[in-house]
Design a protein around this motif. Structure first.
Motif, PDB file in Angstrom:
ATOM      1  N   PHE A 200     -88.811 108.808  10.473  1.00 56.77           N
ATOM      2  CA  PHE A 200     -88.361 107.867   9.445  1.00 56.77           C
ATOM      3  C   PHE A 200     -87.993 106.553  10.113  1.00 56.77           C
ATOM      4  O   PHE A 200     -86.942 106.424  10.728  1.00 56.77           O
ATOM      5  CB  PHE A 200     -87.151 108.438   8.703  1.00 56.77           C
ATOM      6  N   GLU A 201     -88.915 105.590  10.045  1.00 58.79           N
ATOM      7  CA  GLU A 201     -88.669 104.311  10.686  1.00 58.79           C
ATOM      8  C   GLU A 201     -89.296 103.192   9.867  1.00 58.79           C
ATOM      9  O   GLU A 201     -90.240 103.397   9.110  1.00 58.79           O
ATOM     10  CB  GLU A 201     -89.237 104.290  12.108  1.00 58.79           C
ATOM     11  N   ILE A 202     -88.729 102.001  10.028  1.00 56.11           N
ATOM     12  CA  ILE A 202     -89.269 100.800   9.391  1.00 56.11           C
ATOM     13  C   ILE A 202     -90.058 100.030  10.437  1.00 56.11           C
ATOM     14  O   ILE A 202     -89.551  99.735  11.519  1.00 56.11           O
ATOM     15  CB  ILE A 202     -88.137  99.932   8.817  1.00 56.11           C
ATOM     16  N   ARG A 203     -91.312  99.711  10.103  1.00 53.56           N
ATOM     17  CA  ARG A 203     -92.169  98.975  11.034  1.00 53.56           C
ATOM     18  C   ARG A 203     -92.409  97.568  10.489  1.00 53.56           C
ATOM     19  O   ARG A 203     -93.347  97.348   9.724  1.00 53.56           O
ATOM     20  CB  ARG A 203     -93.487  99.722  11.231  1.00 53.56           C
ATOM     21  N   PRO A 204     -91.557  96.625  10.825  1.00 52.04           N
ATOM     22  CA  PRO A 204     -91.695  95.269  10.286  1.00 52.04           C
ATOM     23  C   PRO A 204     -92.905  94.550  10.860  1.00 52.04           C
ATOM     24  O   PRO A 204     -93.391  94.878  11.943  1.00 52.04           O
ATOM     25  CB  PRO A 204     -90.398  94.586  10.711  1.00 52.04           C
ATOM     26  N   ILE A 205     -93.371  93.546  10.113  1.00 51.88           N
ATOM     27  CA  ILE A 205     -94.449  92.693  10.609  1.00 51.88           C
ATOM     28  C   ILE A 205     -93.866  91.787  11.684  1.00 51.88           C
ATOM     29  O   ILE A 205     -92.840  91.126  11.465  1.00 51.88           O
ATOM     30  CB  ILE A 205     -95.055  91.859   9.463  1.00 51.88           C
ATOM     31  N   PRO A 206     -94.471  91.727  12.871  1.00 55.05           N
ATOM     32  CA  PRO A 206     -93.907  90.896  13.945  1.00 55.05           C
ATOM     33  C   PRO A 206     -93.957  89.411  13.583  1.00 55.05           C
ATOM     34  O   PRO A 206     -94.758  88.973  12.763  1.00 55.05           O
ATOM     35  CB  PRO A 206     -94.808  91.206  15.139  1.00 55.05           C
ATOM     36  N   GLY A 207     -93.106  88.639  14.243  1.00 56.97           N
ATOM     37  CA  GLY A 207     -93.108  87.195  14.013  1.00 56.97           C
ATOM     38  C   GLY A 207     -92.289  86.800  12.801  1.00 56.97           C
ATOM     39  O   GLY A 207     -91.648  87.623  12.154  1.00 56.97           O
ATOM     40  N   THR A 208     -92.317  85.515  12.478  1.00 62.59           N
ATOM     41  CA  THR A 208     -91.559  84.991  11.347  1.00 62.59           C
ATOM     42  C   THR A 208     -92.485  84.296  10.362  1.00 62.59           C
ATOM     43  O   THR A 208     -93.549  83.793  10.725  1.00 62.59           O
ATOM     44  CB  THR A 208     -90.498  83.979  11.824  1.00 62.59           C
ATOM     45  N   PHE A 209     -92.047  84.263   9.112  1.00 62.58           N
ATOM     46  CA  PHE A 209     -92.825  83.620   8.049  1.00 62.58           C
ATOM     47  C   PHE A 209     -92.807  82.104   8.257  1.00 62.58           C
ATOM     48  O   PHE A 209     -91.760  81.526   8.541  1.00 62.58           O
ATOM     49  CB  PHE A 209     -92.217  83.983   6.693  1.00 62.58           C
ATOM     50  N   PRO A 210     -93.956  81.416   8.117  1.00 63.10           N
ATOM     51  CA  PRO A 210     -94.001  79.967   8.400  1.00 63.10           C
ATOM     52  C   PRO A 210     -93.325  79.134   7.326  1.00 63.10           C
ATOM     53  O   PRO A 210     -93.330  79.484   6.145  1.00 63.10           O
ATOM     54  CB  PRO A 210     -95.498  79.676   8.462  1.00 63.10           C
ATOM     55  N   SER A 211     -92.744  78.025   7.739  1.00 66.53           N
ATOM     56  CA  SER A 211     -92.207  77.040   6.804  1.00 66.53           C
ATOM     57  C   SER A 211     -93.367  76.281   6.165  1.00 66.53           C
ATOM     58  O   SER A 211     -94.447  76.160   6.751  1.00 66.53           O
ATOM     59  CB  SER A 211     -91.296  76.068   7.547  1.00 66.53           C
ATOM     60  N   ILE A 212     -93.128  75.740   4.956  1.00 68.51           N
ATOM     61  CA  ILE A 212     -94.205  74.992   4.296  1.00 68.51           C
ATOM     62  C   ILE A 212     -94.524  73.702   5.041  1.00 68.51           C
ATOM     63  O   ILE A 212     -95.609  73.146   4.882  1.00 68.51           O
ATOM     64  CB  ILE A 212     -93.862  74.677   2.817  1.00 68.51           C
ATOM     65  N   THR A 213     -93.592  73.235   5.865  1.00 69.76           N
ATOM     66  CA  THR A 213     -93.844  72.003   6.628  1.00 69.76           C
ATOM     67  C   THR A 213     -94.571  72.281   7.945  1.00 69.76           C
ATOM     68  O   THR A 213     -94.930  71.350   8.653  1.00 69.76           O
ATOM     69  CB  THR A 213     -92.516  71.286   6.936  1.00 69.76           C
TER      70      THR A 213
END
Length: 325
Positions: A267-280
């Motif tokens: 039972f584990e959460i596998r997040p998407i690596p990195g961060t979501f980009p800013s619109i700028t």
């Protein structure tokens, strides 16, 4: 195929920040048919709510639709005056917001707010509007409907307020209903009841529903088709079964993998690596490539085009394209 309720083509929406415009919605197209629920999914900030606000004509002052077409039952909405849009909103299309407490006026009774639209848009008398409002409160499963009409929003629970918002929208029998994460603030038992209610009302009135959510569990329960958005771009679209059983885009796979599996021994959460980009943030090629484990030089240089890999299943990904040549 049933009648088309909403047709969006090549929609581009921008926000102005520090005197410069940045694209928020990047050339997306989709259709919704009567008696159909289209779910739009993605991380917070991917453009789901901005898409709905573009359709409703409710963008903030620094937002604008720069190109494209939005047709409701064949009628073009872009270019309408505020007065014309005001006549369409409520009567032909309605919106249920995430938090009903901010949508309902705390100083007015539930009865006044329910009957106002019926009198304004449908020309009902005070008595007709009252009777109709009570009947819709009963349809959405609210007991003691006559008593609820006399109450104020702060006297009701979150689940009751959300049901009242649904009753308010559906009493006008709109052709298009937009639900922007309407179950996020509700506990799971009330959430289930609201989803069943929306499904039933959709079938009774042949309404098309655009349902915005980040909860894939909700998607599995209510969606007929799914659009996956990333940073304002449509990366995958298909029937619900296609998306869950055969996800093709790396981002779609990442969203599904990030959902905890209670049936698994691990039972584990596998997040998407990195961060979501800013619109700028200016990103060349595919907007997802900085977070994608399969990114190549082509992904960094060239924007992928959506291609149909099986009937009704569209994906915009260079990796999938090359694997299916």
């Amino acid at each position: 195929m049933s009648d088309t309720v909403l047709e969006v083509k090549n929609l581009v929406t921008t926000f102005r920040i520090n005197k410069k415009e940045y694209p928020v919605i990047r050339d997306i197209s989709f259709e919704i048919h009567e008696n159909e629920t289209l779910c739009m999914v993605g991380e917070s900030g991917c453009g789901k709510s901005v898409t709905t606000l573009s359709v409703m004509g409710l963008l903030p002052e620094n937002g604008a639709v720069r190109s494209g077409s939005i047709k409701l039952c064949g009628e073009e909405l872009l270019g309408m005056s505020p007065r014309q849009l005001g006549q369409v909103r409520g009567k032909k299309m309605g919106m249920i917001f995430q938090e009903p407490m901010t949508s309902l006026n705390p100083l007015l009774t539930i009865g006044y707010q329910l009957t106002e639209g019926l009198r304004q848009h449908l020309g009902m008398s005070k008595a007709e509007a009252h009777a109709t409002a009570v009947s819709y409160l009963e349809k959405v499963g609210i007991a003691n409907a006559e008593e609820r009409m006399k109450q104020y929003p702060f006297q009701l629970s979150g689940g009751l307020r959300q049901r009242i918002m649904i009753a308010m929208m559906m009493s006008l029998q709109p052709r298009l209903l937009i639900a922007d994460e309407p179950t996020t603030a509700l506990d799971v038992t009330i959430q289930k009841q609201v989803l069943l209610l929306l499904n039933r009302l959709k079938q009774d009135m042949k309404t098309g529903i655009l349902f915005i959510t980040h909860d894939l569990g909700v998607v599995a329960q209510i969606a007929d088709r799914v659009i996956v958005l990333y940073s304002g771009s449509k990366v995958e679209e298909g029937a619900t079964r296609q998306i869950f059983e055969n996800p093709l885009h790396p981002y779609t796979n990442g969203l599904i993998a990030a959902v905890p599996n209670v049936d698994s021994d691990e039972f584990e959460i596998r997040p998407i690596p990195g961060t979501f980009p800013s619109i700028t943030e200016e990103i060349g090629g595919c907007r997802f490539h900085p977070r994608c484990p399969y990114a190549t030089e082509r992904c960094r240089q060239e924007v992928p085009q959506a291609l149909e890999y099986e009937p009704g299943h569209f994906v915009a990904c260079h990796k999938v394209e090359e694997e299916n040549k």
